[in-house]
Design a protein around this motif. Sequence first.
Motif, PDB file in Angstrom:
ATOM      1  N   UNK A 221       4.571   3.619  -9.153  1.00 59.08           N
ATOM      2  CA  UNK A 221       4.876   2.442  -8.345  1.00 59.08           C
ATOM      3  C   UNK A 221       4.155   2.498  -7.010  1.00 59.08           C
ATOM      4  N   UNK A 222       3.654   1.360  -6.574  1.00 60.17           N
ATOM      5  CA  UNK A 222       3.108   1.269  -5.216  1.00 60.17           C
ATOM      6  C   UNK A 222       4.215   0.761  -4.297  1.00 60.17           C
ATOM      7  N   UNK A 223       4.468   1.457  -3.165  1.00 60.75           N
ATOM      8  CA  UNK A 223       5.584   1.061  -2.301  1.00 60.75           C
ATOM      9  C   UNK A 223       5.512  -0.411  -1.846  1.00 60.75           C
ATOM     10  N   UNK A 224       4.322  -0.912  -1.572  1.00 60.06           N
ATOM     11  CA  UNK A 224       4.221  -2.291  -1.081  1.00 60.06           C
ATOM     12  C   UNK A 224       4.849  -3.271  -2.072  1.00 60.06           C
ATOM     13  N   UNK A 226       7.109  -2.590  -4.359  1.00 57.85           N
ATOM     14  CA  UNK A 226       8.403  -2.125  -4.889  1.00 57.85           C
ATOM     15  C   UNK A 226       9.523  -2.971  -4.272  1.00 57.85           C
ATOM     16  N   UNK A 227       9.908  -4.031  -4.978  1.00 55.09           N
ATOM     17  CA  UNK A 227      10.913  -4.973  -4.459  1.00 55.09           C
ATOM     18  C   UNK A 227      12.324  -4.534  -4.800  1.00 55.09           C
ATOM     19  N   UNK A 244      12.689   7.433  -9.657  1.00 59.61           N
ATOM     20  CA  UNK A 244      11.596   6.578  -9.165  1.00 59.61           C
ATOM     21  C   UNK A 244      10.542   7.479  -8.521  1.00 59.61           C
ATOM     22  N   UNK A 245       9.297   7.320  -8.970  1.00 53.06           N
ATOM     23  CA  UNK A 245       8.188   8.026  -8.319  1.00 53.06           C
ATOM     24  C   UNK A 245       7.536   7.029  -7.357  1.00 53.06           C
ATOM     25  N   UNK A 246       7.621   7.332  -6.070  1.00 55.53           N
ATOM     26  CA  UNK A 246       7.142   6.376  -5.072  1.00 55.53           C
ATOM     27  C   UNK A 246       6.207   7.091  -4.090  1.00 55.53           C
ATOM     28  N   UNK A 247       4.923   7.152  -4.432  1.00 57.91           N
ATOM     29  CA  UNK A 247       3.979   7.926  -3.605  1.00 57.91           C
ATOM     30  C   UNK A 247       3.871   7.386  -2.180  1.00 57.91           C
ATOM     31  N   UNK A 271      12.640   0.956   1.516  1.00 60.01           N
ATOM     32  CA  UNK A 271      12.729   1.102   0.045  1.00 60.01           C
ATOM     33  C   UNK A 271      13.587   2.317  -0.333  1.00 60.01           C
ATOM     34  N   UNK A 272      13.414   3.379   0.446  1.00 59.97           N
ATOM     35  CA  UNK A 272      14.210   4.590   0.181  1.00 59.97           C
ATOM     36  C   UNK A 272      15.694   4.271   0.404  1.00 59.97           C
TER      37      UNK A 272
END
Length: 428
Positions: A221-224, A226-227, A244-247, A271-272
């Motif tokens: 997932x790309x954080x931008x 990630x809704x 969730x893998x959120x680099x 997001x976290x």
Amino acid sequence: MNVHDSEKVVGTLMARGYTQVESPADARLVLYNTCSIRDKAEQKVFNRLQQFKRDAGRGKIFGVLGCVAQQEGEKIFDRAPHVSLVCGSASYTRLGEMLVQIEAGERRVTGLSLDTDETFDTPFTRRDNPHRAYITIIEGCDKSCAYCVVPFTRGPERSRTSESVVAEARRLAEQGYSEIQLLGQNVNSYRDPSPAGWNFAALLARVAEVPGIRRVRYTTSHPRDFGQDIVEAMDANPVLCDHVHLPVQSGSSRMLAAMDRLYTRDDYMRRIEWLKTAKRRYSITTDIIVGFPGETEEDFEQTLGLLDEVEYDSLFSFKYSPRPNTAALAMDDKIPDQEKQRRLVIVQEKQRAIQMRRNAEWIGRTVEALVEGRNQAMEQWIGRTSDNRTLNFTHPDGNGDSLIGRYVPIRVTRSGPNSLVGESATVV
Ligand code: 5AD
Ligand code: SF4
């Protein structure tokens, strides 16, 4: 992603009458699927090819596939003259024809177009794991992170239709797969190209409803993109795994801007927060790059601070590695390797302590594990939890009967930095 690409290649070739052999020594055709995300991965390819040079004279055919093929193109023929095929991932559907050309005597064949019209539906995939199956839902990347070679090797983003994704999930469930992993470089940027127009959260919800599917994972997932709707979809259906893998790459907003990551530290932390205040406990993992050009001690400290704040369940950390074509190549203030190494070790040591603490919290709890293998020497089964922890355990049925592929309740008895140990919680 590369593992799944290899599965597609093997399946396609087997459908054309090729057979797979145990080792490269037995093969007449050797294909190397390659990764060029960091320089080390790329060097490995050329070292390996070198080892096989002698065999070329003995009638073996060599091909290089994947991102190094896409990136280096015909230059591979100069560096490794015994290679006769160079083919990037966007051209795999043409692999069969290319091999016909080689069989017909052509010495050098390439498939390097990044044409985006290729279909996703690879009808023949030979999956390595009988219980967990990968499904690619989106290929390529439209972002332009300053360090990253992927947009050049995998081309622009294109999503697969939701209908085709759900149909593949149904087919896999009928074949007995119980876990599905949805794949994409930016999996959550998914946008259904068909009139239904589903976004990623909607697709997740539908795949999780496929009868017979017990676990659905997705990466990366790309954080931008990630809704909050993704967290809501996960909360609504426990088939969507607790992970969730959120680099994040860096804890410094200044570095994130230099990397062109399209979010600040605060955006990321929001997001976290969604995940930490969700209905279920999700394990959160990430990727970190240390030593990006211009990273000061203060920027680095901010990354360490972020690790303390988030308390990741696991992470992958890398020294920045300059890649061809990328924006970061032109940036000043390169960090010496020794300093990158120092920062890497600090990150890893800090994370190890965090993981020791996080994993210890599981002692005494009972969790469900999908059994993936057996460690004969330790007389333990190897399982995976919904939140992606490795759980090694003993089980009374475990001697003759194979448990592999079953979901079993396990009581956690011990923990280490990278895994848990437990015993069957089934009442005997
Ligand atoms: N140098 C170091 N790490 C990189 N990654 C991607 N490109 C580079 C690079 N040039 C890392 C990122 C990404 C992961 C897959 O690999 O952390 O999330
Ligand atoms: Fe690379 Fe950034 Fe695209 Fe991920 S989002 S593949 S790091 S360019």
